[in-house]
Design an enzyme around this catalytic site. Sequence first.
Site, PDB file in Angstrom:
ATOM      1  N   HIS A 161       0.582  -1.123   0.053  1.00  0.00           N
ATOM      2  CA  HIS A 161       0.522  -0.097   0.061  1.00  0.00           C
ATOM      3  C   HIS A 161       0.955   1.359  -0.032  1.00  0.00           C
ATOM      4  CE1 HIS A 161       0.954   0.256   4.356  1.00  0.00           C
ATOM      5  NE2 HIS A 161       0.934  -0.691   4.295  1.00  0.00           N
TER       6      HIS A 161
HETATM    7  P1  TYD Z   1      -1.971  -2.602   7.244  1.00  0.00           P
HETATM    8  O1  TYD Z   1      -1.203  -1.313   7.402  1.00  0.00           O
HETATM    9  O2  TYD Z   1      -2.050  -2.977   6.176  1.00  0.00           O
HETATM   10  O3  TYD Z   1      -0.700  -3.864   7.606  1.00  0.00           O
HETATM   11  P2  TYD Z   1       0.646  -4.022   6.637  1.00  0.00           P
HETATM   12  O4  TYD Z   1       0.824  -2.658   6.075  1.00  0.00           O
HETATM   13  O5  TYD Z   1       2.100  -4.683   7.870  1.00  0.00           O
HETATM   14  O6  TYD Z   1       0.278  -5.437   6.279  1.00  0.00           O
HETATM   15  O7  TYD Z   1      -2.513  -2.968   8.517  1.00  0.00           O
HETATM   16  C1  TYD Z   1      -3.202  -4.073   9.191  1.00  0.00           C
HETATM   17  C2  TYD Z   1      -4.565  -3.967   9.535  1.00  0.00           C
HETATM   18  O8  TYD Z   1      -3.861  -3.402  10.983  1.00  0.00           O
HETATM   19  C3  TYD Z   1      -5.740  -3.155   9.159  1.00  0.00           C
HETATM   20  O9  TYD Z   1      -6.990  -3.807   9.191  1.00  0.00           O
HETATM   21  C4  TYD Z   1      -5.136  -2.098  10.326  1.00  0.00           C
HETATM   22  C5  TYD Z   1      -5.051  -2.606  11.116  1.00  0.00           C
HETATM   23  N1  TYD Z   1      -3.699  -1.818  12.110  1.00  0.00           N
HETATM   24  C6  TYD Z   1      -4.227  -0.571  13.373  1.00  0.00           C
HETATM   25  O10 TYD Z   1      -5.509  -0.805  13.424  1.00  0.00           O
HETATM   26  N2  TYD Z   1      -3.473  -0.274  13.840  1.00  0.00           N
HETATM   27  C7  TYD Z   1      -2.235   0.248  13.037  1.00  0.00           C
HETATM   28  O11 TYD Z   1      -1.751   1.244  14.001  1.00  0.00           O
HETATM   29  C8  TYD Z   1      -1.621  -0.020  11.839  1.00  0.00           C
HETATM   30  C9  TYD Z   1      -0.389  -0.629  11.199  1.00  0.00           C
HETATM   31  C10 TYD Z   1      -2.773  -1.673  11.641  1.00  0.00           C
END
Ligand code: TYD
Length: 153
Positions: A69
């Site tokens: 993302h």
């Molecule tokens: P995401 O940022 O897409 O994870 P990564 O980039 O590590 O693959 O987040 C994954 C899930 O976790 C998403 O549903 C939102 C949740 N999340 C939170 O609730 N708080 C946070 O601070 C983060 C980073 C993610």
Amino acid sequence: MIISIHRKLGQAIKMKNSTVFDATLIELPIVHNKSGNITAVNQSQEVPFAIKRVYYLYDVPGGTSRGGHGHKELQQLIVAASGSFDITLFDGKVKRTFNLNRPNFGLYLPSGLWRDIDNFSSGAICLVLASHEYDEKDYIREEEIFINWKMLN
Ligand code: TYD
């Protein structure tokens, strides 16, 4: 390129037209001790933005890819607190991969970059200092939409 944070102070990058070359490895100080090391991250000294959130990825199964993302406004400093992993950045045109494998180096990510994180070693901990609290509206999760957003900015 590795540069001292002192050269970055006051220059926090918050740009929609950021490129992968605005990402920078920042060397963090080590307090050496025969019983182990300490690395402290002080907002006003080691990080070129105000820290609003800290989170960490751990227990990542081998072969897993995270990220996938872009962020519109969020700036981050990412540290391999334990183990190693690769971060591949994309600015809509150019890709650049960093291997993080030392707890005294942080990768500074300006806003406006796509990131994929993979090649996690066993037991890796990906520590993230972030400029904003969690906000799903700051994410762009479709690569094509991200590329179009970059072209418009
Ligand atoms: P995401 O940022 O897409 O994870 P990564 O980039 O590590 O693959 O987040 C994954 C899930 O976790 C998403 O549903 C939102 C949740 N999340 C939170 O609730 N708080 C946070 O601070 C983060 C980073 C993610």
